[in-house]
Design a protein around this motif. Structure first.
Motif, PDB file in Angstrom:
ATOM      1  N   ALA A  28       0.849  -1.192   0.000  1.00 58.38           N
ATOM      2  CA  ALA A  28       0.000   0.000   0.000  1.00 58.38           C
ATOM      3  C   ALA A  28       0.885   1.242   0.000  1.00 58.38           C
ATOM      4  CB  ALA A  28      -0.905  -0.006   1.223  1.00 58.38           C
ATOM      5  N   LYS A  29       0.349   2.348  -0.502  1.00 55.59           N
ATOM      6  CA  LYS A  29       1.134   3.573  -0.622  1.00 55.59           C
ATOM      7  C   LYS A  29       0.727   4.599   0.430  1.00 55.59           C
ATOM      8  CE  LYS A  29       3.378   2.144  -4.250  1.00 55.59           C
ATOM      9  NZ  LYS A  29       4.825   1.829  -4.169  1.00 55.59           N
TER      10      LYS A  29
ATOM     11  N   VAL B  48      -4.287  -0.617  -3.321  1.00 56.34           N
ATOM     12  CA  VAL B  48      -3.558  -1.273  -4.405  1.00 56.34           C
ATOM     13  C   VAL B  48      -4.216  -2.599  -4.780  1.00 56.34           C
ATOM     14  CG1 VAL B  48      -1.352  -0.230  -3.765  1.00 56.34           C
ATOM     15  CG2 VAL B  48      -2.026  -2.413  -2.719  1.00 56.34           C
ATOM     16  N   TRP B  49      -3.697  -3.217  -5.836  1.00 57.78           N
ATOM     17  CA  TRP B  49      -4.143  -4.543  -6.245  1.00 57.78           C
ATOM     18  C   TRP B  49      -2.936  -5.360  -6.689  1.00 57.78           C
ATOM     19  CZ3 TRP B  49      -2.532  -4.887 -11.215  1.00 57.78           C
ATOM     20  CH2 TRP B  49      -2.464  -3.695 -11.957  1.00 57.78           C
ATOM     21  N   ALA B  50      -3.062  -6.687  -6.591  1.00 52.56           N
ATOM     22  CA  ALA B  50      -1.999  -7.602  -7.008  1.00 52.56           C
ATOM     23  C   ALA B  50      -2.625  -8.756  -7.778  1.00 52.56           C
ATOM     24  CB  ALA B  50      -1.242  -8.145  -5.793  1.00 52.56           C
ATOM     25  N   CYS B  51      -2.033  -9.131  -8.916  1.00 52.62           N
ATOM     26  CA  CYS B  51      -2.568 -10.216  -9.741  1.00 52.62           C
ATOM     27  C   CYS B  51      -1.439 -11.149 -10.190  1.00 52.62           C
ATOM     28  CB  CYS B  51      -3.263  -9.673 -10.982  1.00 52.62           C
ATOM     29  SG  CYS B  51      -4.770  -8.710 -10.661  1.00 52.62           S
TER      30      CYS B  51
ATOM     31  N   PRO C 272       6.009   3.283   0.253  1.00 54.96           N
ATOM     32  CA  PRO C 272       5.218   2.160   0.758  1.00 54.96           C
ATOM     33  C   PRO C 272       4.829   2.343   2.225  1.00 54.96           C
ATOM     34  CG  PRO C 272       7.127   1.371  -0.468  1.00 54.96           C
ATOM     35  CD  PRO C 272       7.309   2.843  -0.288  1.00 54.96           C
ATOM     36  N   VAL C 273       3.611   1.961   2.556  1.00 52.61           N
ATOM     37  CA  VAL C 273       3.197   1.906   3.959  1.00 52.61           C
ATOM     38  C   VAL C 273       3.978   0.780   4.622  1.00 52.61           C
ATOM     39  CG1 VAL C 273       1.270   1.463   5.520  1.00 52.61           C
ATOM     40  CG2 VAL C 273       0.901   2.810   3.442  1.00 52.61           C
ATOM     41  N   LEU C 274       4.418   1.008   5.862  1.00 49.13           N
ATOM     42  CA  LEU C 274       5.233   0.022   6.564  1.00 49.13           C
ATOM     43  C   LEU C 274       4.486  -0.560   7.759  1.00 49.13           C
ATOM     44  CD1 LEU C 274       8.720   1.809   6.620  1.00 49.13           C
ATOM     45  CD2 LEU C 274       7.810   0.215   4.916  1.00 49.13           C
ATOM     46  N   CYS C 275       4.717  -1.848   7.985  1.00 50.12           N
ATOM     47  CA  CYS C 275       4.269  -2.479   9.225  1.00 50.12           C
ATOM     48  C   CYS C 275       5.120  -1.951  10.374  1.00 50.12           C
ATOM     49  CB  CYS C 275       4.428  -3.995   9.133  1.00 50.12           C
ATOM     50  SG  CYS C 275       3.367  -4.797   7.918  1.00 50.12           S
ATOM     51  N   GLN C 276       4.689  -2.226  11.591  1.00 52.34           N
ATOM     52  CA  GLN C 276       5.435  -1.778  12.767  1.00 52.34           C
ATOM     53  C   GLN C 276       6.841  -2.373  12.797  1.00 52.34           C
ATOM     54  OE1 GLN C 276       3.829  -2.895  16.676  1.00 52.34           O
ATOM     55  NE2 GLN C 276       4.039  -0.753  17.291  1.00 52.34           N
TER      56      GLN C 276
END
Length: 291
Positions: A122-123, A173-176, A130-134
């Motif tokens: 995700a942005k 976002v999307w992923a394929c 990019p969005v980051l996890c903790q």
């Protein structure tokens, strides 16, 4: 397990009783299905159809949200993969390394094949980073698919929606994964802050992205696992996202498996994730046209 033909009726009956007993025990290990049609057995598939079991999960594993449970959701997801042996897994709200863990779990259930995966971070809408996890890893959505070996031409395609909710800090976002001559597998998590934007994102994915990826073969089966943040009874309705002939199999809320017209939905299970995340899991058995 293969069962040979036997001429003794008593032995035939005993064999079927043993098979039924084993299948009943197999469903008791992880999760409880509120609508359990698939956890005990695989559907009967015709000779011209290919079975595919899809597991959709929102694991809430960023470490930043109130629904985070210290990684327990990933452990639960691994247990469900081992129990149900899905051929496709779609994931929302995961860290990049969670995809590796689930990939290993899928590989363990069918070591003869390979696993294709696609991850879309995700942005951060403020800076487009990019969005980051903790834990510092990228945070986003992913899709994983069992792939027979060899399968040439497999590719992953990811992207950011051109339409976003200006009040949402997370760019959706999307992923394929494009599996030539088989099907197109996608995952997404549309906007949670604005249902109209969520609907526009869903329509963009199915109406623009999907045809662009699968343009080489018209009629390619399409499967989308998603937290759409839209329900069938909401306004707008999740059904407004679907082109003619597409089917939506859901958990009576926002978890979805969307499939194109050539695919038959055989059954679904809504799985209790036992408090490890704030959404249930969704398990759907499909029958794809044989190609």
């Amino acid at each position: 397990m293969r069962v040979g033909l036997m001429s003794d009726p008593g032995r035939v009956a005993l064999t079927w009783l043993m098979a039924l007993s084993i299948s009943g025990l197999a469903a008791c290990d992880a999760g409880h299905a509120a609508n359990d049609l698939t956890s005990r057995s695989r559907p009967v598939i015709g000779s011209l159809e290919t079975p595919l079991r899809v597991l959709q999960m929102n694991l809430c594993n960023s470490g930043r949200a109130a629904c985070y449970t210290g990684g327990r959701a990933v452990s639960m997801a691994v247990a469900l993969v081992h129990q149900h042996r899905p051929g496709m897994v779609s994931l929302n709200e995961v860290c990049r390394d969670d995809v590796r863990v689930l990939k290993q779990a899928m590989s363990a259930t069918r070591p003869a094949g390979g696993i294709a995966s696609a991850f879309a971070p995700a942005k951060d809408r403020a800076g487009q980073a990019p969005v980051l996890c903790q834990n510092g890893q990228e945070f986003g959505d992913a899709v994983l698919v069992m792939v027979p070996s060899p399968t040439p031409g497999v590719r992953s395609v990811t992207g950011v929606y051109p339409v976003q909710d200006s009040s949402d800090v997370e760019g959706r976002v999307w992923a394929c994964i494009d599996l030539p001559k088989r099907f197109l597998a996608c995952a997404t998590h549309t906007a949670s802050t604005n249902a109209t934007v969520a609907l526009e994102q869903c329509r963009y994915l199915i109406g623009s992205v999907v045809p662009g990826i699968s343009h080489r073969a018209a009629g390619t089966p399409v499967i989308l696992g998603a937290d759409l943040n839209l329900t069938s009874r909401g306004s707008p309705s999740a059904l407004a996202c679907l082109p003619g002939g597409y089917q939506r199999t859901a958990d009576d809320a926002v978890q979805n498996v969307v499939s194109s017209p050539s695919i038959e939905v055989r059954s679904r299970s809504v799985i209790d994730m036992q408090g490890t995340t704030d959404h249930p899991g969704l398990l759907v058995d499909l029958a794809l046209p044989h190609q």
